[in-house]
Design a protein around this motif. Structure first.
Motif, PDB file in Angstrom:
ATOM      1  N   ASP A 158       0.827  -1.214   0.000  1.00  0.00           N
ATOM      2  CA  ASP A 158       0.000   0.000   0.000  1.00  0.00           C
ATOM      3  C   ASP A 158       0.862   1.266   0.000  1.00  0.00           C
ATOM      4  O   ASP A 158       0.488   2.293  -0.557  1.00  0.00           O
ATOM      5  CB  ASP A 158      -1.016  -0.001   1.153  1.00  0.00           C
ATOM      6  CG  ASP A 158      -0.343  -0.077   2.515  1.00  0.00           C
ATOM      7  OD1 ASP A 158       0.874  -0.381   2.552  1.00  0.00           O
ATOM      8  OD2 ASP A 158      -1.012   0.167   3.535  1.00  0.00           O
ATOM      9  N   GLY A 159       2.063   1.152   0.574  1.00  0.00           N
ATOM     10  CA  GLY A 159       2.995   2.276   0.537  1.00  0.00           C
ATOM     11  C   GLY A 159       3.483   2.543  -0.879  1.00  0.00           C
ATOM     12  O   GLY A 159       3.569   3.694  -1.323  1.00  0.00           O
ATOM     13  N   LEU A 160       3.769   1.465  -1.594  1.00  0.00           N
ATOM     14  CA  LEU A 160       4.199   1.603  -2.996  1.00  0.00           C
ATOM     15  C   LEU A 160       3.097   2.237  -3.837  1.00  0.00           C
ATOM     16  O   LEU A 160       3.339   3.113  -4.658  1.00  0.00           O
ATOM     17  CB  LEU A 160       4.550   0.229  -3.568  1.00  0.00           C
ATOM     18  CG  LEU A 160       5.833  -0.413  -3.040  1.00  0.00           C
ATOM     19  CD1 LEU A 160       5.915  -1.871  -3.479  1.00  0.00           C
ATOM     20  CD2 LEU A 160       7.056   0.352  -3.537  1.00  0.00           C
ATOM     21  N   GLN A 161       1.846   1.783  -3.579  1.00  0.00           N
ATOM     22  CA  GLN A 161       0.723   2.335  -4.344  1.00  0.00           C
ATOM     23  C   GLN A 161       0.567   3.828  -4.058  1.00  0.00           C
ATOM     24  O   GLN A 161       0.332   4.621  -4.975  1.00  0.00           O
ATOM     25  CB  GLN A 161      -0.578   1.605  -3.978  1.00  0.00           C
ATOM     26  CG  GLN A 161      -0.640   0.210  -4.590  1.00  0.00           C
ATOM     27  CD  GLN A 161      -1.890  -0.534  -4.165  1.00  0.00           C
ATOM     28  OE1 GLN A 161      -2.149  -0.697  -2.969  1.00  0.00           O
ATOM     29  NE2 GLN A 161      -2.665  -0.976  -5.124  1.00  0.00           N
ATOM     30  N   GLU A 162       0.736   4.188  -2.803  1.00  0.00           N
ATOM     31  CA  GLU A 162       0.619   5.603  -2.447  1.00  0.00           C
ATOM     32  C   GLU A 162       1.714   6.417  -3.139  1.00  0.00           C
ATOM     33  O   GLU A 162       1.468   7.501  -3.678  1.00  0.00           O
ATOM     34  CB  GLU A 162       0.716   5.775  -0.928  1.00  0.00           C
ATOM     35  CG  GLU A 162       0.515   7.224  -0.508  1.00  0.00           C
ATOM     36  CD  GLU A 162       0.635   7.427   1.011  1.00  0.00           C
ATOM     37  OE1 GLU A 162       0.734   6.410   1.739  1.00  0.00           O
ATOM     38  OE2 GLU A 162       0.640   8.594   1.434  1.00  0.00           O
ATOM     39  N   LEU A 163       2.927   5.839  -3.161  1.00  0.00           N
ATOM     40  CA  LEU A 163       4.055   6.533  -3.803  1.00  0.00           C
ATOM     41  C   LEU A 163       3.761   6.769  -5.290  1.00  0.00           C
ATOM     42  O   LEU A 163       3.942   7.877  -5.799  1.00  0.00           O
ATOM     43  CB  LEU A 163       5.332   5.691  -3.638  1.00  0.00           C
ATOM     44  CG  LEU A 163       6.614   6.291  -4.224  1.00  0.00           C
ATOM     45  CD1 LEU A 163       6.989   7.592  -3.516  1.00  0.00           C
ATOM     46  CD2 LEU A 163       7.781   5.304  -4.137  1.00  0.00           C
TER      47      LEU A 163
END
Ligand SMILES: [Zn+2]
Ligand SMILES: [Zn+2]
Length: 466
Positions: free
Chosen positions: A36-41
């Protein structure tokens, strides 16, 4: 002037901070982030990139207007250079792209709310570019007024859908423009086919809307899924449909002559495929019987005695009754001796040839040792028109379970293969569409996959029926 200097120093300090923040962000390791962090990035950097593009674009538009298309040349003091050339060097983009960016930036000045929506990250720069197609086409006051609606549509659609919407607007509000676009599309039309030499061909084409309308109208009904068991992706189904249409034209259409006769699918088949040669020879026992060997030159009589030396050429589709297949069995020592070959496409598999052989009009040529034609039989329609009509009336469509391809798109298939002695009787013939026909000859389909309730099973020699 003092005001401008202060304003500039503010911009610089903001850019400095932005660069520092970007450096800091660049040091964040993607490998260390959860999904989810990657998606946010990805999501947030995408929006930031779009917004920055919008800000840059606004500046490009301003530069173009202020300099009349020229900017100071950084390389030569006191000299000027065209804005696109300068943009190309600083943004490191192609000349085409630089020109496009300048045109878009200038046009966006006519759509201030749209330009602002890009800068705000509400819509993408690509959306903005699509909307600039309206500039100069639709009356300026009306265009300015319609900006909120345009932005709203852009927010809900991807750029392709938006482009479609814009074309509708143009068609409604400025028909002459659409006419001009159509004429230029006519000029660009082309079709290129390239052999990839790996068993397939790659094609690229560009067609005007009107021609594509014809193509898709014919293509899409044929490209529908054939029941639940049809797992072909849409692209494959469309490719099959295109081949179906060509097959239909070969079978039924009044095509122009090719080299003095009807276009016909013709393959060269090696004499080493002796079972095939022998089967075709059986089909032509009548022709053989009608020739008196004593009346022939010695070379030809010898050739007629040796099944391996019988060449066969087929002609399909004449008179709207035949299939699309045709054959030529070659002699040893001539081109094509090691594999079957098509004149356009080169080597063909045995399964492909078997499929075609099932529903071909066959003609035999006998070649001499030096390749000269010694004898040429008349073309015989192996499956008669009456048989074909009867099979179509009985089967109504492709007999593969779940398939509904109509007779016009079907081959007539021999359940008990011709080369194994299968007769050309109504009871041994079924309709199969090209796709299912090829599947049968690749042994991917058997009798249990077909709707053949009328089928008796008397032929013990037929491997498919064992
Ligand atoms: Zn067949
Ligand atoms: Zn089928």
């Amino acid at each position: 002037m003092v005001w401008a200097v202060a304003y500039r120093s503010t911009m610089r300090s903001i850019l400095d901070r932005l660069e520092a923040a970007t450096d800091a962000l660049a040091s964040v390791s993607a490998a260390g982030l959860p999904v989810d962090g990657l998606q946010e990035l990805v999501a947030r950097t995408s929006v930031l990139a779009s917004r920055l593009t919008g800000i840059g674009s606004r500046a490009v538009g301003e530069l173009q207007v202020r300099g009349g298309g020229q900017v100071p040349d950084p390389a030569v003091a006191g000299a000027a250079c065209p804005l696109p050339a300068w943009l190309r060097s600083v943004a490191k983009v192609s000349g085409t792209e630089a020109g496009r960016q300048v045109r878009t930036s200038v046009a966006l000045r006519e759509l201030p709310a749209v330009a602002q929506a890009v800068v705000d990250g509400q819509i993408s720069p690509e959306h903005g570019r699509v909307l600039t197609r309206l500039v100069g086409k639709i009356e300026l006051g009306a265009l300015l007024e319609s900006q909120p609606q345009l932005i709203e549509v852009a927010r809900r659609t991807d750029p392709d859908e938006l482009a479609q919407y814009v074309r509708h607007l143009l068609a409604t509000w400025c028909e002459p423009d659409l006419d001009a676009e159509e004429a230029s599309a006519e000029d660009r039309r082309f079709l290129q086919l390239r052999n990839t030499h790996n068993g397939s061909w790659r094609g690229i084409f560009e067609l005007p809307d009107a021609d594509m309308e014809v193509l898709r109208t014919a293509l899409e009904p044929l490209a529908r899924r054939d029941g639940d068991s049809d797992t072909r992706p849409a692209g494959q189904r469309r490719a099959d449909a295109l081949t179906d249409i060509a097959g239909l034209a070969l079978r039924h259409a009044d095509l122009p002559d090719a080299g003095g006769h009807r276009p016909v699918l013709t393959y060269l088949v090696p004499a080493t495929w002796t079972d095939l040669g022998a089967a075709l020879q059986r089909l032509h026992a009548d022709v053989l019987a009608s020739i008196d060997p004593l009346a022939l030159p010695a070379g030809l009589a010898r050739a007629l005695d040796d099944p391996a030396l019988h060449g066969i050429v087929g002609a399909g589709g004449a008179g709207g009754t035949g299939g699309t297949g045709g054959f030529m069995v070659d002699l040893d020592g001539h081109p094509g001796r090691d594999c079957a070959t098509g004149p356009w496409t080169g080597p063909a598999t045995r399964a492909r040839i078997d499929t075609l052989l099932c529903d071909a009009r066959v003609q035999r040529v006998v070649l001499g040792e030096d390749g000269q034609v010694l004898s040429l039989s008349t073309t015989t329609d192996v499956i008669t028109a009456a048989q074909r009509r009867a099979v179509a009336a009985r089967d109504r469509c492709c007999t593969a379970k779940g398939c509904t391809r109509p007779p016009a798109f079907c081959d007539v298939h021999h359940l008990w293969a011709r080369e194994d002695g299968g007769p050309t009787d109504i009871d041994n013939l079924v309709l199969l569409c090209r796709r299912h026909h090829v599947m049968w000859h690749r042994q991917l389909l058997t009798l249990t996959d077909l709707r053949v309730p009328w089928k008796r099973l008397p032929q013990p020699r037929a491997p498919d029926l064992a």
